[in-house]
Scaffold this active site. Sequence first.
Site, PDB file in Angstrom:
ATOM      1  N   PHE A  45       1.532  10.049   2.448  1.00 45.80           N
ATOM      2  CA  PHE A  45       2.396  10.239   3.613  1.00 45.80           C
ATOM      3  C   PHE A  45       3.132   8.984   4.040  1.00 45.80           C
ATOM      4  CE2 PHE A  45      -1.385  13.010   4.124  1.00 45.80           C
ATOM      5  CZ  PHE A  45      -0.771  14.206   3.776  1.00 45.80           C
ATOM      6  N   GLY A  99       0.836  -1.201   0.000  1.00 47.53           N
ATOM      7  CA  GLY A  99       0.000   0.000   0.000  1.00 47.53           C
ATOM      8  C   GLY A  99       0.867   1.245   0.000  1.00 47.53           C
ATOM      9  N   ASP A 147     -12.136   8.589   8.084  1.00 48.88           N
ATOM     10  CA  ASP A 147     -12.032   7.938   6.773  1.00 48.88           C
ATOM     11  C   ASP A 147     -12.542   6.498   6.853  1.00 48.88           C
ATOM     12  OD1 ASP A 147     -11.540   7.845   4.082  1.00 48.88           O
ATOM     13  OD2 ASP A 147      -9.418   7.353   4.279  1.00 48.88           O
ATOM     14  N   VAL A 193       3.159   1.129   3.090  1.00 49.25           N
ATOM     15  CA  VAL A 193       2.930  -0.024   3.957  1.00 49.25           C
ATOM     16  C   VAL A 193       3.568  -1.250   3.323  1.00 49.25           C
ATOM     17  CG1 VAL A 193       1.221  -1.477   5.095  1.00 49.25           C
ATOM     18  CG2 VAL A 193       0.795   0.961   4.818  1.00 49.25           C
ATOM     19  N   LYS A 206       4.676   0.359   8.375  1.00 49.77           N
ATOM     20  CA  LYS A 206       4.366   1.606   7.678  1.00 49.77           C
ATOM     21  C   LYS A 206       5.494   2.594   7.908  1.00 49.77           C
ATOM     22  CE  LYS A 206       0.643   4.979   7.065  1.00 49.77           C
ATOM     23  NZ  LYS A 206      -0.716   5.398   7.488  1.00 49.77           N
TER      24      LYS A 206
END
Length: 589
Positions: free
Chosen positions: A212, A208, A325, A215, A231
């Site tokens: 910012f 991912g 989110d 992952v 991350k």
Amino acid sequence: MSDSDEFLRLYAHERSSGAMKIINLTQNEWRRRGDESDPYLVFKFSDPVTDYRGIVVGCAKDVDVHLPKRKGFSRNHFAFAFDDQHRPIVHDLGSKVGLRVMYNAEPGSRRSGFKFLLRGPAVCKQSYSILDIGELRKFRAVVSPYDNTSPDYIAGVSAFRQCMKQLSDARDLSHLELTKKGKKTPRPSRWQTARPDNGPVLVKDEIGRGAFGIVYCVWDATTGKISHALKVPLKPFDPYRASLWKRELKIMGCVKHEHIVESEVSDPDPSSGQLFTLKMEYLPLGSLHALPTPLTPSERMEVLCQLLSALEYLHGKEPPIAHRDIKPDNILVASRGPSGIHVKFGDFGLAKAEENLQTFCGTPEYLAPEIPVGRDTTANDTYTVAVDIWSLGLVIAKYECAAPTFPKKYTKDPKRWAKVVIAYFRREQEKNGSKLLRFLLDTMLVENPDDRKDAVTCLEGALALKKEISRIGTPTPSVPSAVTPSGPSTVITPSIYGTPTPSFQGTELSMVPTGASAATVRSSEVPTESRSHKRSRLGEPLSRPALQQSDMAATAEAEDHQLSEDDHSDNPKASKRRKVGEGSKGSRV
């Protein structure tokens, strides 16, 4: 590779001159296949096994694959074999320079006396591994596609390992007889006296990426076992990005709940300006969006209750924490089976601990109607953690019954989209009599945030409804089971952290995969016209599911048309302008 007897091929990686010379050695001719431009060495189950360590590669005369007598090569450099789980491996036999195995763009770690898998786990995107035995000597190891449960494959591996065991037993017996006769045993070979390794070799595969952070899935190169997700902050490391990253680390460092992904602040990453990284648990089932089958009615209630308990925990903090989110991509599945489903919130890249919030952020389709939009917003235009209640309610409602596709025109008009959604779900509830949908409309999908229930009240009501439904049952919605919430057609990977859907950070349109932060998105990646709409517009026949989706979209358009009429009914000038803008294809919004 159509030959079931073949299990491995060795190519010269990027046509490295050193590897090409080794493949073209006269001693290796019997294994060589291919043409002059792209030769390779082939390894088969039926090949004779002459060493207890497997198929040995080195400079000695009695090895299976020969290396030239050059500086850096050992007599017994490395060997190919199989582990206890029938997976092909390469084992460095204590060579002078060691062996380095690379599974992706990372440089890897050179080790002596170490075992590496030749093929990584399913999360590993690269279908081959690279064996580096020195400068300009890199091989591309391509493992034949195999099924661990195939009888032919199991028989081939078992016979291979049985030969190795017999050779090992004979060698041990020979050493024992020499010891009894008082004779000195042969000097141990270098591979037996190799220096101990410095711990496991951990491989990182990207799953991912956002604005910012990136992952990674971290797994062991020897066992193939996935250790955790990691991350790390994404370049460039300007003060704004660094402050957002530190805020996420701070939030994740102070939350701990059974329905929130476990994480801990890890060691600083030298490549990211010494910013700390975030070590998280890895959930192999991925997100709700990636599930192969829709949620059952009982699973929908479980997911609602579990995530409401997480929101009760987050919103009860001082100051309260808003996720901001919530969507199917950011709801991760820890387990799913006959005993039930267990889910967790992930990706807190947009989360913030504050009473009154102002930033326009989140995923357009799941934005609460009170989110301030546009440049005309003022300091008094704030919202609270109640936005999470709306988003979660909409997620569950879309699993309860099929919903219209999110139109692009509502990207920055959450209030208007909320009206369409509420009207649509009300009508669907009247049709199918869903108790869950009725509950969501009464408590969570409420346009006015002051009238929307908080997480504590919603959780109490959801638990009571769960008991009621389990006791007397509830009518199943008449809508087909294809109720997975719609999303954009862009798919990066069926990764455990979900496929990305459009999100906002500040006033920028961005993409946020689960477990990562927001990233800027091109206009072409915004959800576009659905396939069924396009086929209908072109006059092509529609299938039954496509007809149903087309009907739902038409209904949403009709509701939007009515909303537009309502908006202009009290404004004669606006109504006049609207009439002027109408054309042969109908009114425009």
